[in-house]
Design a protein around this motif. Sequence first.
Motif, PDB file in Angstrom:
ATOM      1  N   VAL A   8       0.830  -1.197   0.000  1.00  0.00           N
ATOM      2  CA  VAL A   8       0.000   0.000   0.000  1.00  0.00           C
ATOM      3  C   VAL A   8       0.869   1.253   0.000  1.00  0.00           C
ATOM      4  CG1 VAL A   8      -1.960  -1.130   1.108  1.00  0.00           C
ATOM      5  CG2 VAL A   8      -0.197  -0.044   2.512  1.00  0.00           C
ATOM      6  N   CYS A   9       0.220   2.376  -0.252  1.00  0.00           N
ATOM      7  CA  CYS A   9       0.897   3.671  -0.363  1.00  0.00           C
ATOM      8  C   CYS A   9       1.573   4.084   0.937  1.00  0.00           C
ATOM      9  CB  CYS A   9      -0.138   4.724  -0.759  1.00  0.00           C
ATOM     10  SG  CYS A   9       0.537   6.363  -1.020  1.00  0.00           S
ATOM     11  N   GLU A  10       2.832   4.481   0.839  1.00  0.00           N
ATOM     12  CA  GLU A  10       3.564   5.094   1.950  1.00  0.00           C
ATOM     13  C   GLU A  10       3.439   6.602   1.780  1.00  0.00           C
ATOM     14  OE1 GLU A  10       7.588   3.511   2.844  1.00  0.00           O
ATOM     15  OE2 GLU A  10       7.198   2.228   1.103  1.00  0.00           O
ATOM     16  N   PHE A  11       2.308   7.152   2.252  1.00  0.00           N
ATOM     17  CA  PHE A  11       2.040   8.580   2.068  1.00  0.00           C
ATOM     18  C   PHE A  11       3.218   9.422   2.531  1.00  0.00           C
ATOM     19  CE2 PHE A  11      -2.320   7.030   1.938  1.00  0.00           C
ATOM     20  CZ  PHE A  11      -2.864   7.816   0.930  1.00  0.00           C
ATOM     21  N   GLY A  12       3.590  10.402   1.709  1.00  0.00           N
ATOM     22  CA  GLY A  12       4.645  11.341   2.062  1.00  0.00           C
ATOM     23  C   GLY A  12       6.048  10.912   1.687  1.00  0.00           C
ATOM     24  N   ARG A  13       6.225   9.672   1.233  1.00  0.00           N
ATOM     25  CA  ARG A  13       7.564   9.221   0.836  1.00  0.00           C
ATOM     26  C   ARG A  13       8.028  10.039  -0.374  1.00  0.00           C
ATOM     27  NH1 ARG A  13       9.449   3.428  -1.627  1.00  0.00           N
ATOM     28  NH2 ARG A  13      11.667   3.844  -1.462  1.00  0.00           N
ATOM     29  N   PRO A  14       9.234  10.613  -0.318  1.00  0.00           N
ATOM     30  CA  PRO A  14       9.688  11.449  -1.434  1.00  0.00           C
ATOM     31  C   PRO A  14      10.027  10.634  -2.684  1.00  0.00           C
ATOM     32  CG  PRO A  14      11.379  11.331   0.281  1.00  0.00           C
ATOM     33  CD  PRO A  14      10.186  10.587   0.795  1.00  0.00           C
ATOM     34  N   GLY A  35       5.388  17.488 -13.514  1.00  0.00           N
ATOM     35  CA  GLY A  35       4.530  18.580 -13.944  1.00  0.00           C
ATOM     36  C   GLY A  35       4.373  19.557 -12.801  1.00  0.00           C
ATOM     37  N   PRO A  36       3.761  20.707 -13.024  1.00  0.00           N
ATOM     38  CA  PRO A  36       3.593  21.687 -11.955  1.00  0.00           C
ATOM     39  C   PRO A  36       2.716  21.187 -10.802  1.00  0.00           C
ATOM     40  CG  PRO A  36       2.418  22.385 -13.948  1.00  0.00           C
ATOM     41  CD  PRO A  36       3.233  21.188 -14.308  1.00  0.00           C
ATOM     42  N   ASN A  37       1.839  20.211 -11.076  1.00  0.00           N
ATOM     43  CA  ASN A  37       0.945  19.698 -10.030  1.00  0.00           C
ATOM     44  C   ASN A  37       1.276  18.285  -9.572  1.00  0.00           C
ATOM     45  OD1 ASN A  37      -0.582  22.074  -9.959  1.00  0.00           O
ATOM     46  ND2 ASN A  37      -1.761  21.406 -11.733  1.00  0.00           N
ATOM     47  N   GLY A  38       2.368  17.700 -10.099  1.00  0.00           N
ATOM     48  CA  GLY A  38       2.745  16.369  -9.647  1.00  0.00           C
ATOM     49  C   GLY A  38       3.348  15.513 -10.739  1.00  0.00           C
ATOM     50  N   GLY A 130       4.879  18.661  -4.500  1.00  0.00           N
ATOM     51  CA  GLY A 130       6.070  18.597  -3.658  1.00  0.00           C
ATOM     52  C   GLY A 130       6.837  17.294  -3.807  1.00  0.00           C
ATOM     53  N   LEU A 131       6.389  16.451  -4.751  1.00  0.00           N
ATOM     54  CA  LEU A 131       6.991  15.142  -5.041  1.00  0.00           C
ATOM     55  C   LEU A 131       6.999  14.222  -3.816  1.00  0.00           C
ATOM     56  CD1 LEU A 131       9.845  16.044  -7.551  1.00  0.00           C
ATOM     57  CD2 LEU A 131       7.561  15.145  -8.027  1.00  0.00           C
ATOM     58  N   THR A 132       5.890  14.236  -3.063  1.00  0.00           N
ATOM     59  CA  THR A 132       5.700  13.240  -2.007  1.00  0.00           C
ATOM     60  C   THR A 132       4.589  12.291  -2.448  1.00  0.00           C
ATOM     61  OG1 THR A 132       4.142  14.582  -0.720  1.00  0.00           O
ATOM     62  CG2 THR A 132       6.502  14.797  -0.188  1.00  0.00           C
ATOM     63  N   LEU A 133       4.766  11.026  -2.147  1.00  0.00           N
ATOM     64  CA  LEU A 133       3.867   9.971  -2.612  1.00  0.00           C
ATOM     65  C   LEU A 133       2.465  10.137  -2.036  1.00  0.00           C
ATOM     66  CD1 LEU A 133       3.834   7.367  -4.336  1.00  0.00           C
ATOM     67  CD2 LEU A 133       4.332   6.094  -2.244  1.00  0.00           C
ATOM     68  N   GLN A 134       1.484  10.073  -2.936  1.00  0.00           N
ATOM     69  CA  GLN A 134       0.081  10.198  -2.546  1.00  0.00           C
ATOM     70  C   GLN A 134      -0.785   9.077  -3.113  1.00  0.00           C
ATOM     71  OE1 GLN A 134      -1.050  12.631  -0.393  1.00  0.00           O
ATOM     72  NE2 GLN A 134       1.138  13.068  -0.185  1.00  0.00           N
ATOM     73  N   TYR A 135      -0.239   8.292  -4.051  1.00  0.00           N
ATOM     74  CA  TYR A 135      -1.029   7.206  -4.646  1.00  0.00           C
ATOM     75  C   TYR A 135      -0.106   6.067  -5.046  1.00  0.00           C
ATOM     76  CZ  TYR A 135      -4.457   4.690  -7.456  1.00  0.00           C
ATOM     77  OH  TYR A 135      -5.307   3.722  -7.939  1.00  0.00           O
ATOM     78  N   ARG A 136      -0.500   4.871  -4.647  1.00  0.00           N
ATOM     79  CA  ARG A 136       0.148   3.661  -5.135  1.00  0.00           C
ATOM     80  C   ARG A 136      -0.951   2.628  -5.287  1.00  0.00           C
ATOM     81  NH1 ARG A 136       5.344   0.201  -3.285  1.00  0.00           N
ATOM     82  NH2 ARG A 136       5.507  -1.006  -5.208  1.00  0.00           N
ATOM     83  N   GLY A 137      -1.544   2.632  -6.445  1.00  0.00           N
ATOM     84  CA  GLY A 137      -2.693   1.771  -6.671  1.00  0.00           C
ATOM     85  C   GLY A 137      -2.782   1.327  -8.112  1.00  0.00           C
ATOM     86  N   ARG A 138      -3.932   0.839  -8.460  1.00  0.00           N
ATOM     87  CA  ARG A 138      -4.155   0.279  -9.784  1.00  0.00           C
ATOM     88  C   ARG A 138      -4.759   1.315 -10.732  1.00  0.00           C
ATOM     89  NH1 ARG A 138      -9.113  -3.649  -7.781  1.00  0.00           N
ATOM     90  NH2 ARG A 138     -10.660  -1.979  -7.541  1.00  0.00           N
ATOM     91  N   LEU A 139      -4.708   1.009 -12.013  1.00  0.00           N
ATOM     92  CA  LEU A 139      -5.357   1.840 -13.023  1.00  0.00           C
ATOM     93  C   LEU A 139      -6.869   1.766 -12.822  1.00  0.00           C
ATOM     94  CD1 LEU A 139      -4.766   3.478 -15.745  1.00  0.00           C
ATOM     95  CD2 LEU A 139      -5.725   1.451 -16.824  1.00  0.00           C
TER      96      LEU A 139
END
Length: 185
Positions: A8-14, A35-38, A130-139
């Motif tokens: 699962v997602c490790e929220f905030g991981r750079p 991109g400017p937003n992620g 800010g390039l911190t992880l917010q999603y680690r999931g499926r399409l």
Amino acid sequence: MVALNPPVCEFGRPAIDFSLPGTDSRIWTLADCRGPNGLLVMFICNHCPYVRAIIDRLLRDCRELQGLGIGCAAIMSNDTEAYPDDAFPNMQRWARELDFPFPYLLDADQSVARAYGAVCTPDFFGYNAGLTLQYRGRLDASGKNPAPADAPRELFAALRKIAETGRGPSDQHASIGCSIKWRET
């Protein structure tokens, strides 16, 4: 073929920086891809049936995400000696044939996949501005089957939320795919 689910997602991981050759003969870095937003970092390959099943929807979603200020980059980390279908000339051909709207990068020494903790193809990592992880999931829920016309666009919705708010959804479903083909050590 072994189907794996990533953790699962490790929220905030750079996001981890990289410098990798693209199928367009250019060297790409993390800064070039964001991109400017992620940023969406995808670990994919040419031969995986899970990737092949979703590639058209993935290309559509990436084109739309770029319009929302989310950069996209695909990284291929498989052992190309053991899996020649994934060799660089075949990556170049596939990216050209499908008109990839993102850089398709070769991680020849597999160090980037290891640094990210990628385990399968496809494996998606969605980062905010800010390039911190917010999603680690499926399409979406399709796996390697054709998706029903009304399948929710989970990856797209999550990255749109990240572009708008900087935060990913708390409810995420792990991707499923073929294991990354690691080189014998």
